[in-house]
Design a protein around this motif. Structure first.
Motif, PDB file in Angstrom:
ATOM      1  N   VAL A 131     -11.018   8.728  12.164  1.00  0.00           N
ATOM      2  CA  VAL A 131     -11.905   7.615  12.498  1.00  0.00           C
ATOM      3  C   VAL A 131     -11.742   7.228  13.960  1.00  0.00           C
ATOM      4  O   VAL A 131     -12.721   6.980  14.677  1.00  0.00           O
ATOM      5  CB  VAL A 131     -11.623   6.416  11.577  1.00  0.00           C
ATOM      6  N   ALA A 132     -10.493   7.204  14.433  1.00  0.00           N
ATOM      7  CA  ALA A 132     -10.245   6.855  15.831  1.00  0.00           C
ATOM      8  C   ALA A 132     -10.820   7.906  16.770  1.00  0.00           C
ATOM      9  O   ALA A 132     -11.433   7.585  17.789  1.00  0.00           O
ATOM     10  CB  ALA A 132      -8.745   6.691  16.071  1.00  0.00           C
TER      11      ALA A 132
ATOM     12  N   THR B  96     -12.631  12.467  -0.267  1.00  0.00           N
ATOM     13  CA  THR B  96     -12.926  11.195  -0.925  1.00  0.00           C
ATOM     14  C   THR B  96     -12.609  10.028  -0.014  1.00  0.00           C
ATOM     15  O   THR B  96     -13.391   9.064   0.083  1.00  0.00           O
ATOM     16  CB  THR B  96     -12.128  11.078  -2.233  1.00  0.00           C
ATOM     17  N   ASP B  97     -11.464  10.070   0.682  1.00  0.00           N
ATOM     18  CA  ASP B  97     -11.094   8.982   1.586  1.00  0.00           C
ATOM     19  C   ASP B  97     -12.158   8.762   2.654  1.00  0.00           C
ATOM     20  O   ASP B  97     -12.588   7.633   2.912  1.00  0.00           O
ATOM     21  CB  ASP B  97      -9.749   9.280   2.257  1.00  0.00           C
ATOM     22  N   LEU B  98     -12.582   9.852   3.283  1.00  0.00           N
ATOM     23  CA  LEU B  98     -13.586   9.724   4.347  1.00  0.00           C
ATOM     24  C   LEU B  98     -14.947   9.333   3.781  1.00  0.00           C
ATOM     25  O   LEU B  98     -15.719   8.632   4.436  1.00  0.00           O
ATOM     26  CB  LEU B  98     -13.691  11.042   5.118  1.00  0.00           C
TER      27      LEU B  98
ATOM     28  N   LEU C  70      -9.370   2.641   3.806  1.00  0.00           N
ATOM     29  CA  LEU C  70      -8.635   3.639   4.570  1.00  0.00           C
ATOM     30  C   LEU C  70      -7.173   3.711   4.162  1.00  0.00           C
ATOM     31  O   LEU C  70      -6.460   4.612   4.579  1.00  0.00           O
ATOM     32  CB  LEU C  70      -8.717   3.325   6.065  1.00  0.00           C
ATOM     33  N   THR C  71      -6.727   2.760   3.370  1.00  0.00           N
ATOM     34  CA  THR C  71      -5.315   2.719   2.995  1.00  0.00           C
ATOM     35  C   THR C  71      -5.175   2.903   1.494  1.00  0.00           C
ATOM     36  O   THR C  71      -5.826   2.210   0.716  1.00  0.00           O
ATOM     37  CB  THR C  71      -4.688   1.367   3.410  1.00  0.00           C
ATOM     38  N   HIS C  72      -4.352   3.851   1.088  1.00  0.00           N
ATOM     39  CA  HIS C  72      -4.084   4.047  -0.333  1.00  0.00           C
ATOM     40  C   HIS C  72      -3.269   2.866  -0.871  1.00  0.00           C
ATOM     41  O   HIS C  72      -2.280   2.453  -0.257  1.00  0.00           O
ATOM     42  CB  HIS C  72      -3.258   5.320  -0.563  1.00  0.00           C
TER      43      HIS C  72
ATOM     44  N   PHE D  44       0.938  10.253   0.369  1.00  0.00           N
ATOM     45  CA  PHE D  44      -0.154   9.293   0.478  1.00  0.00           C
ATOM     46  C   PHE D  44      -0.217   8.703   1.880  1.00  0.00           C
ATOM     47  O   PHE D  44      -1.311   8.501   2.427  1.00  0.00           O
ATOM     48  CB  PHE D  44      -0.003   8.184  -0.558  1.00  0.00           C
ATOM     49  N   ALA D  45       0.923   8.439   2.471  1.00  0.00           N
ATOM     50  CA  ALA D  45       0.950   7.903   3.834  1.00  0.00           C
ATOM     51  C   ALA D  45       0.379   8.909   4.825  1.00  0.00           C
ATOM     52  O   ALA D  45      -0.336   8.547   5.759  1.00  0.00           O
ATOM     53  CB  ALA D  45       2.386   7.527   4.223  1.00  0.00           C
ATOM     54  N   ILE D  46       0.666  10.194   4.610  1.00  0.00           N
ATOM     55  CA  ILE D  46       0.113  11.231   5.488  1.00  0.00           C
ATOM     56  C   ILE D  46      -1.405  11.235   5.406  1.00  0.00           C
ATOM     57  O   ILE D  46      -2.108  11.300   6.433  1.00  0.00           O
ATOM     58  CB  ILE D  46       0.675  12.614   5.108  1.00  0.00           C
ATOM     59  N   GLN D  47      -1.934  11.159   4.189  1.00  0.00           N
ATOM     60  CA  GLN D  47      -3.390  11.151   4.031  1.00  0.00           C
ATOM     61  C   GLN D  47      -4.006   9.939   4.716  1.00  0.00           C
ATOM     62  O   GLN D  47      -5.064  10.037   5.352  1.00  0.00           O
ATOM     63  CB  GLN D  47      -3.746  11.176   2.550  1.00  0.00           C
ATOM     64  N   ASP D  48      -3.357   8.788   4.605  1.00  0.00           N
ATOM     65  CA  ASP D  48      -3.855   7.586   5.286  1.00  0.00           C
ATOM     66  C   ASP D  48      -3.887   7.799   6.797  1.00  0.00           C
ATOM     67  O   ASP D  48      -4.858   7.427   7.474  1.00  0.00           O
ATOM     68  CB  ASP D  48      -2.958   6.390   4.962  1.00  0.00           C
ATOM     69  N   GLU D  49      -2.832   8.402   7.319  1.00  0.00           N
ATOM     70  CA  GLU D  49      -2.765   8.616   8.764  1.00  0.00           C
ATOM     71  C   GLU D  49      -3.855   9.582   9.228  1.00  0.00           C
ATOM     72  O   GLU D  49      -4.477   9.374  10.272  1.00  0.00           O
ATOM     73  CB  GLU D  49      -1.379   9.147   9.150  1.00  0.00           C
TER      74      GLU D  49
END
Length: 564
Positions: free
Chosen positions: A291-292, A202-204, A306-308, A280-285
């Motif tokens: 992306v990078a 979902t994030d991507l 890109l940030t929860h 949640f921070a892990i998923q953001d990273e």
């Protein structure tokens, strides 16, 4: 599983099962003067059970033999067993041939004999085909409203040259998030690994610069040991994200690797070992690193995606993931469990918008299946839940899917289209959003636009579930392209035998091309599924805007032999 011995036995070894003789090559069984023709998959299941008399055979084994390299709903197996029992004259409550073993599978309890091929077999004047005898699924109006991909996740792994590969590729890099492996101490933690997979997908998906495949298509490769380049080629993507999750003693360990699907090498790999509160921070990273690594250009509107945002406590998130897991299993008891876990997540964190949206989706499922687990007006409760979710976090795309479903049910086509488009704007890779948009455009009398949206849905979910084939087939039918419509309807009926709405359109399409014998048989199947079925109910329930199209469909159903 090695299927070669089973297939060989099916084609070369004559069988006797109880009172019946089996002609596997002709897909027929007979006793005395009575002869019954079986569908090929029903015969495959019978032969497989006959290879293992007295042994419990799981649903998974039956799926592997009858639907190889496909993921189907549980009703495909159930419907096949129902057909087989009907053909054999068996009863589920007092079985003489096939016994259901609770939570395990099925067992052939009749005597199995190896018999020499008969010199000649008596034929009845007109062979009959067994009907599907199951309780009425629900009022057709609810099924027709358009939310069926909530309940029918069945589909197929896309072969080379499938419809998915026939659609021109755009310039966006394509990626599939394969199901993360659970390395925890018990299989009961699978829901957590699956939830991480869902969230990363979902994030991507919210990044307009990526083409992200739907989770359903990637799910076909769960626990697969196939070569990464082969998987990427089959899915039509450039990159794969693979990983594993281990949860223990208040901590979570996640290993991830981004794989170049063209060459098979790792572009990036990382291991995270942190407190569970950092999930949640892990998923953001992970999303940021992907992306990078891909050098994807991020549009300004995508940066915040890109940030929860602070969304839930860990305990509420855990309850939400359990609800998501039960929701995907599709049985009545599982849906009840999903409702309970979503309600628990809301109780633990009343500000958790995704839990409200998840519960709204489940109530739509409850409405479609007619189970009344919502203990009240499910449509009204779903609408109230989406309103609450919107106030808490209007960026949850499932909110607008449910609202679009409700508005289509109410025949507010423009509002339904706006909500489907809003869901897609939030999540540009939302395959089901494109499918809902296509379904709505079909009913609104805009089939060419609907086909364009459906092509996008198939690009993003190339496993092509039965509901997608229904939508695309209905679009072709509405445009009088009946051969194309039949190709989709027939495949959908094979994938999901108890899918009443597919059989409704299939009967109409057969009648439309003059294949009346097949149309009449489909009509018998529909009446077996729902004895109260009528053409008048179809005419009233389906939200078709164009009166000429509605009249053609109704006339074809009458021609197929369905009662007024």
């Amino acid at each position: 599983m090695n299927l070669a011995p089973i297939l060989t036995a099916r084609s070369e070894s004559p069988l006797g099962v109880g009172d019946w003789q089996v002609d596997a090559r002709a897909n027929e069984i007979w006793r005395g003067a009575e002869r019954v023709r079986l569908e090929p998959k029903v015969m495959q299941v019978l032969c497989f059970l006959a290879q293992r008399p007295g042994t419990v055979v799981s649903r998974e084994e039956l799926e592997a033999i009858a639907w190889p390299r496909m993921v189907v709903t549980s009703d495909a197996v159930t419907g096949t067993i129902i057909k087989l029992r009907k053909a054999l004259g068996d009863e589920a409550r007092h079985p003489r041939y096939i016994e259901t073993v609770s939570k395990s599978g099925y067992r052939l309890i009749a005597e199995v004999r190896r018999e020499p091929p008969p010199r000649s077999a008596p034929r009845a004047p007109s062979p009959r085909r067994p009907r599907i005898l199951v309780p009425a699924l629900l009022a057709l109006a609810l099924v027709a409203a358009g939310g069926l991909w909530l309940i029918l996740g069945d589909g197929e792994r896309p072969p080379s040259g499938s419809i998915a590969s026939a659609i021109p590729l755009d310039q966006k890099p394509g990626i599939a998030v394969l199901p993360f492996e659970n390395l925890g101490p018990t299989p009961e933690q699978d829901y957590f690994a699956d939830g991480i997979t869902e969230d990363l997908t979902t994030d991507l998906s919210k990044l307009s610069g990526l083409r992200v495949l739907a989770r359903d298509s990637a799910l076909a490769y769960k626990d697969s040991r196939e070569d990464a380049r082969h998987i990427a080629e089959q899915l039509g993507v450039d990159f794969l994200l693979k990983g594993s999750v281990q949860r223990f003693a208040g901590r979570v360990r996640i290993n991830t690797r981004l794989i170049d699907g063209r060459h098979g090498g790792n572009l990036w790999a990382e291991r995270y070992d942190r407190q569970i509160e950092d999930i949640f921070a892990i998923q953001d990273e992970i999303a940021g690193r992907i992306v990078a690594a891909l050098a994807v250009e991020i549009a300004p509107a995508d940066r915040s995606r890109l940030t929860h945002q602070p969304q839930a406590s860990v305990h509420a998130y855990d309850a939400f993931l359990r609800g998501l897991d039960f929701q995907g299993r599709r049985s009545r008891d599982d849906v009840r469990q999903a409702i309970e876990h979503y309600q628990k997540a809301i109780a633990l964190d009343p500000g958790f918008a995704r839990a409200y949206a998840g519960l709204a989706m489940v109530y739509m499922r409850d409405l479609v299946d007619g189970w009344d687990l919502a203990q009240g007006d499910a449509l009204e409760q779903a609408a109230a839940l989406t309103e609450t979710a919107k106030r808490l976090d209007p960026s949850v795309h499932q909110i607008y899917f449910v609202d679009g479903f409700i508005e289509l049910f109410q025949r507010d086509y423009e509002a339904a289209i706006r909500n489907a488009e809003h869901a897609i704007a939030i999540n540009p890779n939302y395959a089901d959003g494109y499918a809902l948009l296509a379904w709505t455009l079909h009913f609104a009398g805009r089939p060419s636009e609907g086909l364009a949206s459906m092509e996008r849905a198939v690009r993003l979910n190339p496993r092509v579930p039965a509901i997608y084939r229904l939508v695309r087939g209905a679009l072709y039918y509405s445009m009088a392209e009946l051969d194309r419509a039949l190709a989709d309807f027939e495949r959908a009926a094979e994938m999901s035998p108890s899918f009443q709405l597919v059989r409704t359109w299939l009967a109409a399409a057969y009648a439309g091309v003059g294949r009346l014998a097949e149309a009449h048989w489909e009509a018998q199947e529909i009446l077996a599924l729902d004895p109260s079925f009528s053409v008048a109910r179809v005419e009233q329930a389906l939200p078709i805007w164009n009166p000429e199209y509605r009249e053609r469909l109704v006339n074809d159903l009458r021609l197929a032999g369905l009662p007024d």
